[in-house]
Design a protein around this motif. Structure first.
Motif, PDB file in Angstrom:
ATOM      1  N   LEU A   1     107.835  86.773  48.991  1.00 32.16           N
ATOM      2  CA  LEU A   1     107.657  86.536  47.686  1.00 32.16           C
ATOM      3  C   LEU A   1     107.469  84.769  47.472  1.00 32.16           C
ATOM      4  O   LEU A   1     106.661  84.348  46.850  1.00 32.16           O
ATOM      5  CB  LEU A   1     108.958  87.029  46.787  1.00 32.16           C
ATOM      6  CG  LEU A   1     108.748  86.525  45.253  1.00 32.16           C
ATOM      7  CD1 LEU A   1     107.891  87.219  44.669  1.00 32.16           C
ATOM      8  CD2 LEU A   1     110.336  86.907  44.555  1.00 32.16           C
ATOM      9  N   GLY A   2     108.475  84.051  48.246  1.00 32.10           N
ATOM     10  CA  GLY A   2     108.324  82.873  48.572  1.00 32.10           C
ATOM     11  C   GLY A   2     107.251  82.198  48.634  1.00 32.10           C
ATOM     12  O   GLY A   2     106.468  81.326  48.188  1.00 32.10           O
ATOM     13  N   LEU A   3     106.738  82.747  49.651  1.00 32.07           N
ATOM     14  CA  LEU A   3     105.527  82.216  50.453  1.00 32.07           C
ATOM     15  C   LEU A   3     104.213  82.383  49.374  1.00 32.07           C
ATOM     16  O   LEU A   3     103.339  81.615  49.524  1.00 32.07           O
ATOM     17  CB  LEU A   3     105.023  82.916  51.918  1.00 32.07           C
ATOM     18  CG  LEU A   3     106.179  82.757  52.867  1.00 32.07           C
ATOM     19  CD1 LEU A   3     105.738  83.608  53.926  1.00 32.07           C
ATOM     20  CD2 LEU A   3     105.799  81.238  53.472  1.00 32.07           C
ATOM     21  N   LYS A   4     104.338  83.518  48.789  1.00 31.15           N
ATOM     22  CA  LYS A   4     103.239  83.826  47.818  1.00 31.15           C
ATOM     23  C   LYS A   4     103.321  82.897  46.522  1.00 31.15           C
ATOM     24  O   LYS A   4     102.538  83.055  45.703  1.00 31.15           O
ATOM     25  CB  LYS A   4     103.436  85.206  47.556  1.00 31.15           C
ATOM     26  CG  LYS A   4     102.936  85.955  48.487  1.00 31.15           C
ATOM     27  CD  LYS A   4     102.567  87.615  47.805  1.00 31.15           C
ATOM     28  CE  LYS A   4     102.515  88.784  48.899  1.00 31.15           C
ATOM     29  NZ  LYS A   4     102.915  89.952  48.175  1.00 31.15           N
ATOM     30  N   SER A   5     104.418  82.183  46.256  1.00 31.41           N
ATOM     31  CA  SER A   5     104.725  81.600  44.854  1.00 31.41           C
ATOM     32  C   SER A   5     104.384  80.137  45.019  1.00 31.41           C
ATOM     33  O   SER A   5     104.640  79.665  44.154  1.00 31.41           O
ATOM     34  CB  SER A   5     106.274  81.911  44.566  1.00 31.41           C
ATOM     35  OG  SER A   5     106.693  83.234  44.464  1.00 31.41           O
ATOM     36  N   ALA A   6     103.764  79.707  46.152  1.00 29.77           N
ATOM     37  CA  ALA A   6     103.350  78.311  46.164  1.00 29.77           C
ATOM     38  C   ALA A   6     102.568  78.138  44.829  1.00 29.77           C
ATOM     39  O   ALA A   6     101.401  78.841  44.581  1.00 29.77           O
ATOM     40  CB  ALA A   6     102.762  77.959  47.479  1.00 29.77           C
ATOM     41  N   ASP A   7     102.588  76.830  44.449  1.00 28.47           N
ATOM     42  CA  ASP A   7     101.999  76.319  43.227  1.00 28.47           C
ATOM     43  C   ASP A   7     100.677  76.465  43.736  1.00 28.47           C
ATOM     44  O   ASP A   7      99.860  75.860  44.514  1.00 28.47           O
ATOM     45  CB  ASP A   7     102.418  74.924  43.039  1.00 28.47           C
ATOM     46  CG  ASP A   7     101.772  74.192  41.905  1.00 28.47           C
ATOM     47  OD1 ASP A   7     102.221  74.336  40.638  1.00 28.47           O
ATOM     48  OD2 ASP A   7     100.653  73.672  41.966  1.00 28.47           O
ATOM     49  N   ARG A   8      99.781  76.772  42.553  1.00 24.81           N
ATOM     50  CA  ARG A   8      98.202  77.263  42.563  1.00 24.81           C
ATOM     51  C   ARG A   8      97.473  75.916  42.843  1.00 24.81           C
ATOM     52  O   ARG A   8      96.595  75.730  43.423  1.00 24.81           O
ATOM     53  CB  ARG A   8      97.520  77.835  41.539  1.00 24.81           C
ATOM     54  CG  ARG A   8      98.180  79.222  41.259  1.00 24.81           C
ATOM     55  CD  ARG A   8      97.247  80.212  42.276  1.00 24.81           C
ATOM     56  NE  ARG A   8      98.051  81.132  42.631  1.00 24.81           N
ATOM     57  CZ  ARG A   8      98.105  82.106  43.683  1.00 24.81           C
ATOM     58  NH1 ARG A   8      96.635  81.733  44.711  1.00 24.81           N
ATOM     59  NH2 ARG A   8      98.637  83.259  44.040  1.00 24.81           N
ATOM     60  N   SER A   9      98.013  74.931  41.825  1.00 24.49           N
ATOM     61  CA  SER A   9      97.205  73.552  41.996  1.00 24.49           C
ATOM     62  C   SER A   9      97.317  72.870  43.293  1.00 24.49           C
ATOM     63  O   SER A   9      96.400  72.204  43.682  1.00 24.49           O
ATOM     64  CB  SER A   9      97.671  72.608  41.011  1.00 24.49           C
ATOM     65  OG  SER A   9      97.564  73.272  39.795  1.00 24.49           O
TER      66      SER A   9
END
Lengths: 256, 261
Positions: free
Chosen positions: B139-147
């Protein structure tokens, strides 16, 4: 930071973008920003200004047409987002150093260049601070330093001042103006403030919404260096009114 | 002030409960093989202390080894899974399998297949502990800020660079969230495994001692084991909480005014 002498123009040739769901975000845009020129795109929100900028950066690929720089070499791009977009776990120094680290610059060179970039935005003293310890304006300065550290040919700014208060914003405008007058970046700036666009730019591109289309191109007649007093002059206000009228008639949207 | 009161209230509450317990045992004259008084448990702790502590160390060795293994394999697997959606879809059901299968039902097979008791316990405790780490880290790896991801793309960052400089730091708070859950689960897993595997003798862990004592109706001793295990659970949680706070204190909201344990 004098390394950006080899400035390049930015040419949009019949650029259009249609998203997978059929929405046409940008309809054939053709315009150019001369080498070292500061151009602004103004238009109502949601008209595709940011999309155009993302196409220019290469983050989005145009459906038709292309963005070129008139030379074969691919330009170095500095991108400044609406939000400061900093890594919260890294110090100011490491945030600014990021583009260099990703390009694997040697350590000694890196340190000098980061320090130079930080001094350009007046944050030398905050190299070891973490983003959360900084104000919104200071975070934006870090974001600027990061864009400048890789010595870009082209600077792309996506409404970077939108979240700042009026006073900080005016100061940022002056700082940006001063930096751009000393460097020969080719700059494309997205904003919805016509006053800001007029104050900063050599050229203004007016964009309409749905589909996004460049409707008017206007050269800004005021010479550099500019200062805040320009903003109160009749010529300035007349020009702003003129651009506002363009925006209203072409887009049918009340602006400013 | 508030901090000392935070500690004082639960301690006072506990003392009142223990006092009540002690008094009721005395008043109704309950025999110690039904329910020992707190003073009996304290005496068992004092008398059998050294022996129980060495059993606890056996249990702790398994727990810590399982937790470390769960960290490495859990975080490693999450990093592999985040590389492609296909891979994630393919393997995630099996990771869930680890979570939903009661380890008691797996234990008999592991005991047959694996000879070394330590390894048996290690595998069972690992099964109990690994899932929260996998799922939280993913979940954390996928939650990295898009910008920020855009920024990395813009500067031509390689997969490894993006992983190391963006995805892993973004996942760190989530990883620690998972680790705190897994710390407790690793201990529970070890205890259950010890009970099921029926290890015995001097080299056995605290859970086996607890069972032995209860079979002999030495309830004070059994409860002393129980107390030690609970305290250990708290300690593991506390250490992991402290570690996470230390590593995240510069930047993550969760570590800024952490009440601690």
């Amino acid at each position: 930071m004098e390394g950006s002498a080899g400035s390049v123009p930015l040419l949009f040739e019949n650029v259009s973008l249609t998203f997978a769901n059929g929405t046409q975000a940008v309809e054939t845009a053709s315009f150019s920003v001369a080498a070292g020129q500061f151009a602004s795109i103004v238009g109502p929100s949601g008209c595709g200004k940011s999309t155009l900028l993302r196409i220019a950066s290469g983050l989005l690929k145009a459906s038709t047409g292309q963005v070129t720089t008139g030379s074969s070499k691919s330009p170095k791009v500095g991108f400044i987002f609406q939000e400061p977009t900093l890594m919260p776990w890294a110090t100011v120094f490491e945030n600014v150093a990021l583009p260099l680290r990703l390009q694997e610059t040697t350590e000694s060179d890196l340190s000098d260049r980061v320090t130079d970039a930080l001094s350009l935005v007046g944050l030398e003293a905050f190299a070891d601070a973490y983003p959360r310890e900084l104000s919104g304006g200071m975070k934006m300065r870090v974001s600027f330093a990061r864009a400048l550290v890789s010595q870009p040919d082209v600077l792309l700014l996506d409404e970077p001042f939108a979240a700042l208060d009026e006073f900080t914003r005016a100061q940022f405008n002056d700082d940006l103006l001063r930096l751009c007058e000393h460097h020969s970046w080719t700059t494309l700036f997205v904003t919805h403030s016509i006053q800001e666009a007029t104050y900063l730019s050599d050229k203004i591109l007016v964009m309409s919404a749905r589909p996004g289309r460049i409707t008017t191109e206007k050269l800004v007649p005021f010479p550099h260096p500019r200062s805040q007093s320009l903003r109160a002059s009749h010529g300035f206000l007349d020009f702003v009114t003129e651009v506002s009228r363009d925006l209203k008639t072409t887009a049918g949207v009340a602006a400013q | 002030m508030t901090k000392s009161r935070n500690l004082l209230l639960p301690v006072l509450f506990g003392a009142v409960l223990l006092g009540l317990w002690q008094a009721l045992i005395r008043v109704y004259d309950v025999p110690p093989y039904i329910l020992p008084a707190p003073s009996d448990i304290a005496r068992a702790l004092w008398v059998d202390g050294p022996e129980l502590i060495s059993a606890l160390i056996v249990t702790l060795q398994v727990t810590i080894a399982a937790l470390l293994l769960a960290c490495i394999t859990g975080a490693g697997l999450a990093i592999v899974l985040v590389q492609s959606k296909v891979l994630e879809r393919m393997m995630m059901p099996y990771a869930v399998f680890l979570q939903v299968t009661p380890i008691v039902t797996v234990a008999p097979f592991i005991i047959i297949w694996v000879e070394t008791p330590f390894i048996v316990l290690l595998i069972l405790a690992w099964i109990a502990a690994v899932f929260p780490i996998i799922s939280n880290t993913l979940l954390g790896l996928k939650s990295a800020d898009r910008s920020l991801q855009d920024l990395f793309r813009l500067y031509g960052a390689s997969r490894t660079q993006t992983l190391r400089r963006l995805l892993i730091p973004s996942a760190l708070p989530y990883f620690f969230g998972g680790l705190r859950i897994s710390g407790g689960l690793a201990l529970i897993g070890t205890v259950v495994a010890e009970m099921v595997a029926g290890t015995s003798g001097v080299s056995s862990g605290l859970a086996s001692r607890l069972l032995e004592a209860s079979y002999r109706l030495e309830l004070a001793r059994a409860l002393a084991c129980f107390v030690l295990l609970s305290v250990t659970g708290y300690a593991i949680y506390g250490v992991l909480n402290w570690l996470s706070g230390q590593l995240l204190r510069h930047w993550h909201e969760s570590a800024m005014d952490e009440p601690g344990v």
